[in-house]
Design a protein around this motif. Structure first.
Motif, mmCIF file in Angstrom:
data_model
loop_
_atom_site.group_PDB
_atom_site.id
_atom_site.type_symbol
_atom_site.label_atom_id
_atom_site.label_comp_id
_atom_site.label_asym_id
_atom_site.label_seq_id
_atom_site.Cartn_x
_atom_site.Cartn_y
_atom_site.Cartn_z
ATOM 1 N N PRO A 158 0.822 -1.218 0.000
ATOM 2 C CA PRO A 158 0.000 0.000 0.000
ATOM 3 C C PRO A 158 0.851 1.262 0.000
ATOM 4 O O PRO A 158 1.922 1.309 0.609
ATOM 5 C CB PRO A 158 -0.812 -0.124 1.289
ATOM 6 C CG PRO A 158 -0.064 -1.076 2.143
ATOM 7 C CD PRO A 158 0.620 -2.023 1.231
ATOM 8 N N ILE A 159 0.338 2.286 -0.690
ATOM 9 C CA ILE A 159 1.052 3.556 -0.842
ATOM 10 C C ILE A 159 0.103 4.696 -0.490
ATOM 11 O O ILE A 159 -1.036 4.741 -0.973
ATOM 12 C CB ILE A 159 1.545 3.747 -2.289
ATOM 13 C CG1 ILE A 159 2.410 2.560 -2.728
ATOM 14 C CG2 ILE A 159 2.297 5.058 -2.444
ATOM 15 C CD1 ILE A 159 2.643 2.504 -4.235
ATOM 16 N N VAL A 160 0.561 5.618 0.339
ATOM 17 C CA VAL A 160 -0.193 6.824 0.667
ATOM 18 C C VAL A 160 0.713 8.021 0.404
ATOM 19 O O VAL A 160 1.846 8.070 0.886
ATOM 20 C CB VAL A 160 -0.665 6.829 2.129
ATOM 21 C CG1 VAL A 160 -1.325 8.171 2.477
ATOM 22 C CG2 VAL A 160 -1.638 5.685 2.382
ATOM 23 N N THR A 161 0.227 8.976 -0.382
ATOM 24 C CA THR A 161 0.977 10.214 -0.604
ATOM 25 C C THR A 161 0.441 11.283 0.340
ATOM 26 O O THR A 161 -0.766 11.369 0.576
ATOM 27 C CB THR A 161 0.867 10.691 -2.057
ATOM 28 O OG1 THR A 161 -0.498 11.030 -2.356
ATOM 29 C CG2 THR A 161 1.330 9.609 -3.013
ATOM 30 N N ILE A 162 1.338 12.097 0.852
ATOM 31 C CA ILE A 162 0.993 13.106 1.847
ATOM 32 C C ILE A 162 1.173 14.491 1.244
ATOM 33 O O ILE A 162 2.258 14.871 0.823
ATOM 34 C CB ILE A 162 1.878 12.963 3.099
ATOM 35 C CG1 ILE A 162 1.765 11.549 3.670
ATOM 36 C CG2 ILE A 162 1.494 13.996 4.159
ATOM 37 C CD1 ILE A 162 2.706 11.281 4.832
ATOM 38 N N GLY A 163 0.103 15.249 1.194
ATOM 39 C CA GLY A 163 0.178 16.623 0.733
ATOM 40 C C GLY A 163 0.060 16.807 -0.763
ATOM 41 O O GLY A 163 0.097 17.939 -1.248
ATOM 42 N N TYR A 164 -0.069 15.734 -1.527
ATOM 43 C CA TYR A 164 -0.237 15.864 -2.972
ATOM 44 C C TYR A 164 -0.892 14.599 -3.516
ATOM 45 O O TYR A 164 -0.861 13.541 -2.883
ATOM 46 C CB TYR A 164 1.101 16.093 -3.669
ATOM 47 C CG TYR A 164 1.965 14.855 -3.814
ATOM 48 C CD1 TYR A 164 2.061 14.174 -5.029
ATOM 49 C CD2 TYR A 164 2.684 14.356 -2.730
ATOM 50 C CE1 TYR A 164 2.851 13.039 -5.166
ATOM 51 C CE2 TYR A 164 3.479 13.216 -2.858
ATOM 52 C CZ TYR A 164 3.558 12.565 -4.075
ATOM 53 O OH TYR A 164 4.333 11.446 -4.198
ATOM 54 N N GLN A 165 -1.514 14.729 -4.699
ATOM 55 C CA GLN A 165 -2.144 13.590 -5.354
ATOM 56 C C GLN A 165 -1.194 13.045 -6.415
ATOM 57 O O GLN A 165 -0.709 13.789 -7.259
ATOM 58 C CB GLN A 165 -3.463 14.013 -6.008
ATOM 59 C CG GLN A 165 -4.536 14.451 -5.027
ATOM 60 C CD GLN A 165 -5.852 14.757 -5.725
ATOM 61 O OE1 GLN A 165 -6.344 13.966 -6.529
ATOM 62 N NE2 GLN A 165 -6.424 15.914 -5.415
ATOM 63 N N GLU A 199 -3.328 6.457 9.489
ATOM 64 C CA GLU A 199 -4.568 5.680 9.665
ATOM 65 C C GLU A 199 -4.969 4.992 8.364
ATOM 66 O O GLU A 199 -5.313 3.796 8.353
ATOM 67 C CB GLU A 199 -5.697 6.598 10.133
ATOM 68 C CG GLU A 199 -7.020 5.871 10.333
ATOM 69 C CD GLU A 199 -8.163 6.805 10.689
ATOM 70 O OE1 GLU A 199 -9.322 6.347 10.623
ATOM 71 O OE2 GLU A 199 -7.898 7.982 11.005
ATOM 72 N N LEU A 200 -4.899 5.732 7.258
ATOM 73 C CA LEU A 200 -5.287 5.147 5.973
ATOM 74 C C LEU A 200 -4.313 4.055 5.542
ATOM 75 O O LEU A 200 -4.735 3.026 4.991
ATOM 76 C CB LEU A 200 -5.355 6.246 4.908
ATOM 77 C CG LEU A 200 -6.528 7.218 5.041
ATOM 78 C CD1 LEU A 200 -6.330 8.426 4.144
ATOM 79 C CD2 LEU A 200 -7.839 6.512 4.709
ATOM 80 N N ASP A 255 -4.395 -3.652 6.659
ATOM 81 C CA ASP A 255 -5.358 -4.624 7.184
ATOM 82 C C ASP A 255 -6.234 -5.237 6.091
ATOM 83 O O ASP A 255 -7.117 -6.044 6.385
ATOM 84 C CB ASP A 255 -6.256 -3.951 8.225
ATOM 85 C CG ASP A 255 -5.542 -3.741 9.543
ATOM 86 O OD1 ASP A 255 -4.482 -4.361 9.733
ATOM 87 O OD2 ASP A 255 -6.032 -2.970 10.376
ATOM 88 N N GLY A 256 -5.991 -4.801 4.838
ATOM 89 C CA GLY A 256 -6.746 -5.383 3.722
ATOM 90 C C GLY A 256 -8.001 -4.636 3.353
ATOM 91 O O GLY A 256 -8.762 -5.073 2.484
ATOM 92 N N GLU A 257 -8.268 -3.500 3.970
ATOM 93 C CA GLU A 257 -9.489 -2.749 3.686
ATOM 94 C C GLU A 257 -9.363 -2.024 2.349
ATOM 95 O O GLU A 257 -8.341 -1.413 2.044
ATOM 96 C CB GLU A 257 -9.740 -1.734 4.805
ATOM 97 C CG GLU A 257 -11.017 -0.918 4.611
ATOM 98 C CD GLU A 257 -11.257 0.057 5.753
ATOM 99 O OE1 GLU A 257 -12.062 0.985 5.555
ATOM 100 O OE2 GLU A 257 -10.641 -0.106 6.828
#
Length: 572
Positions: free
Chosen positions: A90-97, A252-253, A259-261
């Motif tokens: 999983p990858i989450v970017t912070i502050g930009y799309q 959190e995301l 967790d597979g969500e």
């Protein structure tokens, strides 16, 4: 939920209100989840941004947090993004799309927030000539500029590029430099939108120093709502954004994805709030600050200054100690900063595959370190099995290092978070890594020179050639082993004084030889000459052939003359 996740955070900086708050919040939230945060950096440069292109830890990482947006000083390369997407983590970017890969983004609605600020100046205060101050080092700042232009258009005001003042960074002195540009150009506007509070503060201070009254002669609005905005003079109108909420939501995301969500949306917006104070012209009464609170603030400022002085003293001492020996010592460079570390350099095998090779490693607590020579693929770096146990305030820092000419490898460090993490541009660990690059390049050059000298020495020993190197600045001359052997064969000894050589030239050849050397030094006449050396025993002499050339400095002055001596006695 599984524990002990490894989370990679790609981030250009760790210090300052923005990056420092994000980093410390992420560290705290990930620690709560009994996981380890790896911060990954390269030596970013505003003047020369370079894409991050290392598939670091892609096999061992459980999740990714990215702050390296396409407009930052350290953007992620398409190849790197494709690699981490292919890993399935999983990858989450912070502050930009990030639209080029599958990921989730947590962002501030910068465009709308700035549009609300511009609208306030237009509708509530009647301003029409509104300037903008900001840099383009982060996508947030670009979006704010776009929001400013859109707000003008929505209200029937043409965008005037003469009213855009580019700041060289998002800090206080960036705003000050923009204000100076305004003063130099001439001010024909009545309000300013600043991309950050620090830009706004630097702008206001410079205008005030030049006789401007604010907000009477100039309305200013910032962005960030820093704690100092309320007590600034005048109290700064600003857009409030919770940087800590941005970081908490990202963690959190990420863990929901671990967790597979499956998340219903790929973008999460963190709300902002427009905070009206005096700098825009609104009526505002600052809250009375208790004396004890002011004392605490002053004490904290004094403590920060003391810590900064102490850190730089530590840095100077470390640098002197690390470079004292014949090679750079990593453990001494980071003494008092990190308690564990290793240096890995790139090497290419016979199949043209690149690996990282451990060159140095240290532990201040006698914990295991990776063995020197250990080969590690970049996809498995850093070597997790060798990392020490982390304290509550410890973090893992992976720093890419490179010179202007080549990629040198990585430094991995484990140590506590710097006490000045929320102060911009004082990251001592980062500065130490920069200095380490200089030291490593010096070592490379030294080894290359030594290798060349050894090769020349071998050549001179296996032929009749001796080598001499005359420093024209110091007046000292060095002789190779072969040269000393030539002269000892006739019972003579050479020293670093050139006269020890010229004094041995046969009297009949002396003027010819000294003239040839002098003409070469004076006007560059080629130095090629045959002559005799007369030993103390008149019956022993050498016939030599000398050839040489000179080296010039950047001003064109000759500084060294280097050449060879060949024993041609048999030819004579």
């Amino acid at each position: 939920m599984a524990e002990h996740y490894r989370i990679n955070l790609l981030i250009p900086y760790l210090d300052g209100e923005y990056y420092g708050t994000i980093f410390t919040t992420l560290h705290r939230e990930i620690n709560k989840r009994k996981s380890t945060l790896f911060t990954i950096h390269a030596l970013a440069s505003v003047e020369n941004p370079a894409a991050f292109d290392y598939q670091i830890g892609t096999e061992d990482t459980d999740g990714w947090l990215l702050l390296m947006n396409p407009y930052s000083v350290l953007p992620s390369s398409p190849k790197f993004l494709a690699a981490i997407e292919a890993s399935g983590k999983p990858i989450v970017t912070i502050g930009y799309q990030e639209t080029s890969i599958r990921c989730h983004s947590v962002v501030i609605d910068n465009r709308q927030a700035i549009k609300d600020a511009v609208l306030h100046l237009i509708r509530d205060h009647g301003h029409r000539r509104i300037a903008y101050v900001g840099s383009t080092e982060h996508v947030d700042l670009i979006e704010r500029f776009e929001g400013y232009k859109q707000a003008l258009q929505d209200n029937g005001i043409d965008y005037d590029e003469e009213l855009y003042f580019r700041a060289n960074n998002s800090l206080r002195h960036g705003g000050a430099s923009a204000a100076q540009a305004m003063l130099d150009r001439g001010i024909d506007f009545t309000a300013v939108i600043a991309a950050t509070d620090l830009n706004a503060m630097g702008l206001i201070e410079t205008l005030q120093a030049n006789g401007y009254r604010l907000p009477e002669e100039m309305a200013v609005i910032g962005f960030d709502d820093l704690p100092s905005a309320e007590t600034f003079d005048p109290p700064l109108t600003s857009v409030h954004q919770s940087i800590a909420d941005l970081a908490r939501a990202s963690v959190e995301l990420l863990y929901r994805r671990l967790d597979g969500e499956e998340l219903p949306h790929n973008v999460t917006y963190i709300p902002t709030a427009f905070i009206e104070r005096s700098s825009c012209g609104c009526s505002y009464r600052s809250k009375d600050v208790p004396i004890d609170a002011l004392h605490r603030k002053l004490e904290q400022s004094e403590a920060n200054i003391d810590q900064l002085i102490s850190s730089h003293n530590q840095l100077a001492s470390n640098w002197a100690s690390a470079s004292r020996e014949g090679f750079f010592d990593l453990s001494r460079m980071f003494r008092g900063i990190s308690h564990w570390g290793c240096l890995a350099s790139w090497e290419t095998d016979k199949n043209d595959h690149r690996h990282l090779i451990i060159k140095q490693a240290f532990s201040k607590s006698n914990e295991p370190v990776p063995p020197i020579g250990l080969r590690i693929p970049i996809e498995q770096f850093p070597p997790v099995n060798w990392l020490p146990k982390l304290g509550e305030n410890d973090y893992v820092r992976v720093q890419s290092i490179r010179s202007e000419r080549e990629d040198l490898g990585f430094i991995v460090l484990v140590g506590p978070i710097d006490k000045l993490v929320l102060v911009s541009e004082v990251d001592i660990t980062r500065i130490s890594c920069n200095i380490s690059v200089t030291a490593l390049v010096r070592d490379q050059l030294y080894n290359q020179v030594r290798s060349i000298a050894e090769q020349l020495e071998i050549v001179s020993r296996t032929t009749n050639d001796g080598i001499w190197d005359w420093d024209l600045v110091t007046g000292q001359i060095q002789w190779s082993t072969r040269t000393h052997d030539m002269f000892s064969s006739i019972g003579e000894t050479l020293t670093s004084d050139p006269d020890s050589f010229f004094g041995l030239v046969h009297p009949e050849d002396h003027h010819h030889v000294t003239s040839a050397f002098q003409k070469h030094i004076d006007d560059g006449t080629p130095l090629k000459i045959e002559f005799r050396i007369q030993g103390c025993d008149k019956g022993k002499q050498l016939w030599l052939y000398a050839a040489g050339d000179s080296i010039r400095d950047q001003h064109g002055n000759k500084v060294r003359t280097i050449g060879s001596l060949t024993n041609i006695l048999r030819k004579k």
